[in-house]
Write a protein that holds these residues in place. Structure first.
Motif, mmCIF file in Angstrom:
data_model
loop_
_atom_site.group_PDB
_atom_site.id
_atom_site.type_symbol
_atom_site.label_atom_id
_atom_site.label_comp_id
_atom_site.label_asym_id
_atom_site.label_seq_id
_atom_site.Cartn_x
_atom_site.Cartn_y
_atom_site.Cartn_z
ATOM 1 N N SER A 5 -9.227 132.733 -13.416
ATOM 2 C CA SER A 5 -8.319 132.070 -12.501
ATOM 3 C C SER A 5 -8.883 130.728 -12.068
ATOM 4 N N TYR A 19 -5.844 121.780 5.900
ATOM 5 C CA TYR A 19 -4.839 122.850 5.962
ATOM 6 C C TYR A 19 -4.829 123.444 7.365
ATOM 7 N N GLY A 63 -5.901 135.614 0.020
ATOM 8 C CA GLY A 63 -5.515 134.201 0.013
ATOM 9 C C GLY A 63 -5.385 133.697 1.444
ATOM 10 N N ALA A 65 -6.992 131.293 3.072
ATOM 11 C CA ALA A 65 -7.259 129.861 3.318
ATOM 12 C C ALA A 65 -8.288 129.697 4.448
ATOM 13 N N ASN A 69 -3.703 130.583 10.401
ATOM 14 C CA ASN A 69 -2.611 131.540 10.217
ATOM 15 C C ASN A 69 -3.111 132.963 10.005
ATOM 16 N N ASP A 102 -10.331 134.915 -0.386
ATOM 17 C CA ASP A 102 -9.788 133.700 -1.023
ATOM 18 C C ASP A 102 -10.728 133.344 -2.161
ATOM 19 N N GLN A 103 -10.397 132.291 -2.880
ATOM 20 C CA GLN A 103 -11.239 131.855 -3.986
ATOM 21 C C GLN A 103 -12.621 131.436 -3.445
ATOM 22 N N SER A 131 -11.011 135.826 -7.002
ATOM 23 C CA SER A 131 -9.592 135.694 -7.280
ATOM 24 C C SER A 131 -8.871 137.014 -7.052
ATOM 25 N N PHE A 132 -7.730 136.942 -6.387
ATOM 26 C CA PHE A 132 -6.949 138.176 -6.188
ATOM 27 C C PHE A 132 -6.266 138.598 -7.478
ATOM 28 N N SER A 148 0.253 136.023 2.368
ATOM 29 C CA SER A 148 1.389 135.141 2.666
ATOM 30 C C SER A 148 1.227 133.814 1.953
ATOM 31 N N TYR A 149 2.341 133.373 1.335
ATOM 32 C CA TYR A 149 2.431 132.077 0.666
ATOM 33 C C TYR A 149 1.326 131.872 -0.375
ATOM 34 N N THR A 150 1.086 132.883 -1.168
ATOM 35 C CA THR A 150 -0.013 132.784 -2.135
ATOM 36 C C THR A 150 0.395 133.036 -3.584
HETATM 37 C C1 LIG Z 1 -0.621 127.992 0.927
HETATM 38 S S1 LIG Z 1 -2.147 128.773 1.149
HETATM 39 C C2 LIG Z 1 -1.668 130.132 2.191
HETATM 40 C C3 LIG Z 1 -2.747 130.474 3.168
HETATM 41 C C4 LIG Z 1 -2.403 131.546 4.185
HETATM 42 N N1 LIG Z 1 -2.196 132.811 3.553
HETATM 43 C C5 LIG Z 1 -1.197 131.161 5.002
HETATM 44 O O1 LIG Z 1 -0.191 131.883 4.952
HETATM 45 O O2 LIG Z 1 -1.263 130.161 5.715
HETATM 46 C C6 LIG Z 1 -2.459 129.584 -0.394
HETATM 47 C C7 LIG Z 1 -3.850 130.207 -0.452
HETATM 48 O O3 LIG Z 1 -3.902 131.083 -1.582
HETATM 49 C C8 LIG Z 1 -5.182 130.960 -2.151
HETATM 50 N N2 LIG Z 1 -5.153 131.429 -3.526
HETATM 51 C C9 LIG Z 1 -4.431 130.922 -4.561
HETATM 52 N N3 LIG Z 1 -4.715 131.593 -5.684
HETATM 53 C C10 LIG Z 1 -5.644 132.543 -5.359
HETATM 54 C C11 LIG Z 1 -6.324 133.541 -6.090
HETATM 55 N N4 LIG Z 1 -6.118 133.689 -7.396
HETATM 56 N N5 LIG Z 1 -7.191 134.337 -5.435
HETATM 57 C C12 LIG Z 1 -7.402 134.199 -4.100
HETATM 58 N N6 LIG Z 1 -6.786 133.257 -3.337
HETATM 59 C C13 LIG Z 1 -5.911 132.435 -3.975
HETATM 60 C C14 LIG Z 1 -5.472 129.456 -2.051
HETATM 61 O O4 LIG Z 1 -6.839 129.181 -2.258
HETATM 62 C C15 LIG Z 1 -4.962 129.172 -0.660
HETATM 63 O O5 LIG Z 1 -5.956 129.338 0.301
#
Ligand SMILES: C[S@@+](CC[C@H](N)C(=O)[O-])C[C@H]1O[C@@H](n2cnc3c(N)ncnc32)[C@H](O)[C@@H]1O
Length: 357
Positions: A5, A19, A63, A65, A69, A102-103, A131-132, A148-150
């Motif tokens: 990932s 962010y 995820g 961040a 949030n 998170d990453q 990575s999730f 959320s939003y991931t």
């Molecule tokens: C838009 S942010 C959302 C953060 C938080 N969940 C929120 O709702 O405010 C997306 C997050 O997903 C994480 N993310 C994306 N792909 C990922 C993965 N494969 N494994 C873990 N985290 C991941 C990004 O690093 C980022 O911090």
């Protein structure tokens, strides 16, 4: 089952571009489903049935961040579980442990620096880098998972999308905006693979009877991304890059080799994908209102929001000078061509509650 990932974290730190300071739009979406989340936990989370002697309840936010949030989310989950606990008249004192995933290159240090001190928190916290799209926690260890939003962030850009010889080449577009059918198909395939891995990994980590709560963004059936305001914004950022290429500040070749690893499925497409996974029952899956969906956003909010999300990935491909210039130009373009929010199609939110069988 693991997929490699790529990782493009949200803007780090807590300065004006971070962010941390530019995620109030996402926060509004999270607040909008706060009561629904609470009701779902009260109705579907059966603590006594899970384990009558449970003393530590484990929650994971995938995820997360840099905050803030994620803190609101876990506090809402804990409050809701405490209400179930009271409801069930359980006398065993319950402690909470929260895993923030998170990453690895996410700014975990801002996350932990900005959370409230342990004396004011109701939970023990731990960071889980990884990575999730892989398992990141032990088997049967989590009682409530959340994200959320991931999951629109794919594990990688689909093959061929940046290959000029392929039918699925995305030309000068920097996202899957649904204008080119073959490109959409390539993204769809990657999305399905990633979603499968995501759900299977969570199925291993979550205990039978445990819950997985997902808040995400999708498209209404039949609506292409390029007609939504978010799609228009990212296409506009792509246009700024093209303008810069014409002036020799970057190259068209570089743009042709670039596309965001982001895919927004249509609602029914997502639903079909989730229905295939037999380790969870879908307790709820619906489109939910974003509290700001009828509020035209100011240009300032739009610019800061997209800068906080996309800065790292654009910087990695094009370099620091280009990314700063792109966002300056984007601000000017937006001022000259303001988005007519009333004319755009909606890029909607969905809420999903899964229960581990
Ligand atoms: C838009 S942010 C959302 C953060 C938080 N969940 C929120 O709702 O405010 C997306 C997050 O997903 C994480 N993310 C994306 N792909 C990922 C993965 N494969 N494994 C873990 N985290 C991941 C990004 O690093 C980022 O911090």
């Amino acid at each position: 089952m693991s997929t490699s990932s790529h990782s493009y974290p949200m803007s780090s730190g807590d300065d004006q571009h971070s962010y941390n300071n530019n995620s109030s739009y996402q926060k509004a979406g999270i607040d909008g489903i706060g009561e629904k989340t609470r009701q779902c936990i009260l109705k579907h989370f059966d603590l006594l049935n899970l384990n009558s002697n449970l003393s530590t309840l484990r929650i994971a936010d995938f995820g997360c961040a840099t905050g803030p949030n994620t803190f609101h989310i876990v506090e809402n989950i804990i409050d809701s579980v405490k209400s179930t606990h009271v409801k069930e008249n359980n006398v065993v004192p319950l402690e909470f442990q929260v895993f923030f995933n998170d990453q690895p290159n996410n700014d975990f240090s801002t996350l932990f620096r900005t959370q409230s001190p342990s004396s004011e928190r109701e939970y023990f916290s731990a960071g889980v880098p990884g990575s999730f799209y892989d398992r990141v926690l032990p088997r049967n260890s989590i009682h409530i998972g959340h994200t959320s939003y991931t999951t629109h962030w794919l594990s990688k850009v689909p093959e061929h999308v940046c290959d000029k010889k392929s039918l699925a080449w995305n030309k000068n577009y920097i996202q899957c905006n649904n204008l080119l059918e073959e490109v959409t198909r390539a993204y769809q395939v990657q999305f399905k693979k990633d979603m499968k891995v995501f759900v299977e990994a969570r199925a291993e980590e979550i205990v039978p009877g445990g819950l997985m709560i997902v808040l995400g963004q999708c498209l209404l059936d039949g609506v292409p991304l390029f007609k939504t305001w978010q799609g228009i914004v990212v296409d506009m950022i792509g246009d700024c890059l093209m303008d810069m290429a014409k002036e020799g500040l970057t190259s068209e070749e570089k743009i042709e080799l670039f596309s965001f690893p982001v895919y927004f499925p249509q609602f029914t497409e997502l639903e079909k994908e989730i229905e295939q996974h037999k380790s969870f029952t879908i307790e709820m899956m619906e489109i939910v209102r974003h509290p700001l969906e009828d509020t035209p956003l100011s240009n300032k909010v739009v610019i800061s929001m997209f800068r906080a999300i996309l800065y790292t990935i654009i910087k990695e491909h094009f370099g620091e000078d280009v990314v700063n210039e792109v966002f300056d130009r984007f601000a000017k373009k937006l001022a000259q061509n303001p988005i007519d929010f009333n004319e755009c199609e909606k890029n909607v939110n969905y809420f999903m509650l899964l229960k581990r069988k």
